[in-house]
Write an enzyme that holds these catalytic residues in place. Sequence first.
Site, PDB file in Angstrom:
ATOM      1  N   PRO A   1      27.245  49.899  62.696  1.00  0.00           N
ATOM      2  CA  PRO A   1      27.313  48.877  61.646  1.00  0.00           C
ATOM      3  C   PRO A   1      26.916  47.533  62.241  1.00  0.00           C
ATOM      4  CG  PRO A   1      29.523  49.435  62.427  1.00  0.00           C
ATOM      5  CD  PRO A   1      28.568  50.353  63.124  1.00  0.00           C
ATOM      6  N   MET A   2      25.981  46.836  61.609  1.00  0.00           N
ATOM      7  CA  MET A   2      25.601  45.497  62.062  1.00  0.00           C
ATOM      8  C   MET A   2      25.500  44.598  60.841  1.00  0.00           C
ATOM      9  SD  MET A   2      22.767  46.144  65.050  1.00  0.00           S
ATOM     10  CE  MET A   2      21.817  47.404  64.198  1.00  0.00           C
TER      11      MET A   2
ATOM     12  N   CYS B   1      34.311  43.888  66.321  1.00  0.00           N
ATOM     13  CA  CYS B   1      33.556  42.632  66.332  1.00  0.00           C
ATOM     14  C   CYS B   1      34.259  41.569  67.151  1.00  0.00           C
ATOM     15  CB  CYS B   1      33.484  42.076  64.905  1.00  0.00           C
ATOM     16  SG  CYS B   1      31.997  42.524  64.070  1.00  0.00           S
TER      17      CYS B   1
ATOM     18  N   LYS C   1      36.543  51.669  64.734  1.00  0.00           N
ATOM     19  CA  LYS C   1      35.626  51.260  65.811  1.00  0.00           C
ATOM     20  C   LYS C   1      36.291  50.146  66.606  1.00  0.00           C
ATOM     21  CE  LYS C   1      30.857  49.723  66.442  1.00  0.00           C
ATOM     22  NZ  LYS C   1      30.947  48.273  66.552  1.00  0.00           N
TER      23      LYS C   1
ATOM     24  N   ASN D   1      29.373  53.958  72.334  1.00  0.00           N
ATOM     25  CA  ASN D   1      28.471  52.910  71.857  1.00  0.00           C
ATOM     26  C   ASN D   1      28.317  51.816  72.921  1.00  0.00           C
ATOM     27  OD1 ASN D   1      29.039  49.990  70.012  1.00  0.00           O
ATOM     28  ND2 ASN D   1      27.103  51.078  69.835  1.00  0.00           N
ATOM     29  N   GLY D   2      27.129  51.236  72.943  1.00  0.00           N
ATOM     30  CA  GLY D   2      26.870  50.086  73.808  1.00  0.00           C
ATOM     31  C   GLY D   2      25.675  50.293  74.701  1.00  0.00           C
ATOM     32  N   ASP D   3      24.626  49.467  74.476  1.00  0.00           N
ATOM     33  CA  ASP D   3      23.450  49.406  75.358  1.00  0.00           C
ATOM     34  C   ASP D   3      22.631  50.696  75.413  1.00  0.00           C
ATOM     35  OD1 ASP D   3      24.465  46.928  75.891  1.00  0.00           O
ATOM     36  OD2 ASP D   3      24.991  47.315  77.980  1.00  0.00           O
TER      37      ASP D   3
ATOM     38  N   GLY E   1      22.924  50.461  68.007  1.00  0.00           N
ATOM     39  CA  GLY E   1      22.808  49.277  67.167  1.00  0.00           C
ATOM     40  C   GLY E   1      21.512  48.538  67.416  1.00  0.00           C
ATOM     41  N   ARG E   2      21.535  47.625  68.384  1.00  0.00           N
ATOM     42  CA  ARG E   2      20.421  46.696  68.549  1.00  0.00           C
ATOM     43  C   ARG E   2      19.096  47.383  68.852  1.00  0.00           C
ATOM     44  NH1 ARG E   2      23.298  43.332  72.945  1.00  0.00           N
ATOM     45  NH2 ARG E   2      24.083  45.444  73.304  1.00  0.00           N
TER      46      ARG E   2
HETATM   47  C1  LIG Z   1      23.885  41.479  64.446  1.00  0.00           C
HETATM   48  C2  LIG Z   1      25.069  42.355  64.761  1.00  0.00           C
HETATM   49  C3  LIG Z   1      26.054  42.550  63.797  1.00  0.00           C
HETATM   50  C4  LIG Z   1      27.147  43.381  64.059  1.00  0.00           C
HETATM   51  N1  LIG Z   1      28.072  43.603  63.072  1.00  0.00           N
HETATM   52  C5  LIG Z   1      29.081  44.489  63.282  1.00  0.00           C
HETATM   53  C6  LIG Z   1      29.969  44.848  62.222  1.00  0.00           C
HETATM   54  O1  LIG Z   1      29.854  44.400  61.084  1.00  0.00           O
HETATM   55  N2  LIG Z   1      30.961  45.734  62.516  1.00  0.00           N
HETATM   56  C7  LIG Z   1      31.116  46.279  63.768  1.00  0.00           C
HETATM   57  O2  LIG Z   1      32.027  47.087  63.982  1.00  0.00           O
HETATM   58  N3  LIG Z   1      30.279  45.963  64.771  1.00  0.00           N
HETATM   59  C8  LIG Z   1      29.266  45.097  64.553  1.00  0.00           C
HETATM   60  N4  LIG Z   1      28.371  44.847  65.555  1.00  0.00           N
HETATM   61  C9  LIG Z   1      28.508  45.565  66.848  1.00  0.00           C
HETATM   62  C10 LIG Z   1      27.650  46.831  66.863  1.00  0.00           C
HETATM   63  O3  LIG Z   1      28.110  47.758  65.895  1.00  0.00           O
HETATM   64  C11 LIG Z   1      27.676  47.514  68.253  1.00  0.00           C
HETATM   65  O4  LIG Z   1      29.004  47.848  68.567  1.00  0.00           O
HETATM   66  C12 LIG Z   1      27.130  46.612  69.346  1.00  0.00           C
HETATM   67  O5  LIG Z   1      25.925  45.966  68.946  1.00  0.00           O
HETATM   68  C13 LIG Z   1      26.872  47.412  70.636  1.00  0.00           C
HETATM   69  O6  LIG Z   1      25.950  48.447  70.420  1.00  0.00           O
HETATM   70  P1  LIG Z   1      24.387  48.321  70.847  1.00  0.00           P
HETATM   71  O7  LIG Z   1      24.357  47.941  72.296  1.00  0.00           O
HETATM   72  O8  LIG Z   1      23.805  49.663  70.563  1.00  0.00           O
HETATM   73  O9  LIG Z   1      23.803  47.212  69.993  1.00  0.00           O
HETATM   74  C14 LIG Z   1      27.280  44.010  65.325  1.00  0.00           C
HETATM   75  C15 LIG Z   1      26.293  43.797  66.289  1.00  0.00           C
HETATM   76  C16 LIG Z   1      25.202  42.996  66.031  1.00  0.00           C
HETATM   77  C17 LIG Z   1      24.136  42.798  67.102  1.00  0.00           C
END
Ligand SMILES: Cc1cc2nc3c(=O)[nH]c(=O)nc-3n(C[C@H](O)[C@H](O)[C@H](O)COP(=O)(O)O)c2cc1C
Length: 352
Positions: free
Chosen positions: A18-19, A102, A144, A205-207, A229-230
Amino acid sequence: MTLQIGTHTLENRLFVAPMAGVTDRPFRMLCRELGAGYAVSEMVTSRKELWGTLKTSRRANHDGEPGPIAVQIAGTDAAMMAEATVYNIERGAQIIDINMGCPAKKVCNKWAGSALMRDEPLALEIVQAVVDAAQPYNVPVTLKMRTGWSEENRNAVKLARDFESAGVQMLTVHGRTREQGYKGSAEYDTIAAVKAAVRVPVVANGDIRSPEKARDVLAATGADAVMIGRAAQGRPWIFREIAHFLETGEHRAPPLVAEVRRLLLDHLVEHYALYGDYSGVRTARKHIGWYVRTLPDGEAFRGRMNTIEDCGEQLRAVGDYFDGLADRMDRMPAHQADEELSGEEEAACAVD
Ligand SMILES: Cc1cc2nc3c(=O)[nH]c(=O)nc-3n(C[C@H](O)[C@H](O)[C@H](O)COP(=O)(O)O)c2cc1C
């Protein structure tokens, strides 16, 4: 390999994170089409006075989305979270996900998101209230979280056990503490420890930004799934690339430029339909920027996008850019495994 949450069978073990401000319905549907087995919606606030806002109603829009519909809720008050649970279930949520991930700021003088991990009794009270509210509807609750509040307080394992006892049916762990924000690298030992401590499915999750990394994280943590995510921003086909690699051990060829042109144009049309022309053309810029960031003249094109204020013109410019690209190359460039991921979350993640 499938995964079960309550009565829902997920298609595979590759999830879109979720982002807020990114994973709206058009983007979630695109990721699902391109190989993600599951997508959690952007966070919806538990503050009732905001449920009528355009932002919340857009976030709660699931028209045509393949199930299960998973809605993430955030807040700091157990009774409000229970109400938000019922409200979202009555509007179509089939899974409720609690946001303790978050690094959000203070809301109503209380800490939300991952900051809740610092107040274990309150975190547990919220989880119990949400599980109890969802139970009559037979809707599973998932959660989460991060690895802990700070380096010295990595309490994810303890909380995971408590949350499981309270009835949570799946746990996702982002391998950073709240204090870290997006700095440093995600660590997976704590995720492995959570996995070893509970029986419900655990999602790492993460990176994760490459097929190899997905394979390695699954192996290192024993997790049931990975969440991305990203790395999916501007590259939603990462899911099918990872799926192919996990299945065959071989890399799938990057997509054809012509395919990405079509995907992006379709994505933009869906995006305008959800946000309307005025907001649509503006909020689409970030997606376009992500698609082109590593492409020839991508930076210059991104700059040009910021001057266009009309949907039709934006569509034409994107189409022309990709036509020009197709004259130079058939396929998108192979992804660089060490590409930087930026953590521009703070503003988007505000609970209201
Ligand atoms: C722009 C953005 C918005 C995000 N919004 C949420 C959110 O609404 N809820 C949540 O649990 N995590 C949120 N996250 C965290 C991501 O879900 C994820 O845990 C985090 O980006 C690490 O994963 P990644 O390295 O694959 O990006 C957000 C991250 C980003 C970059």
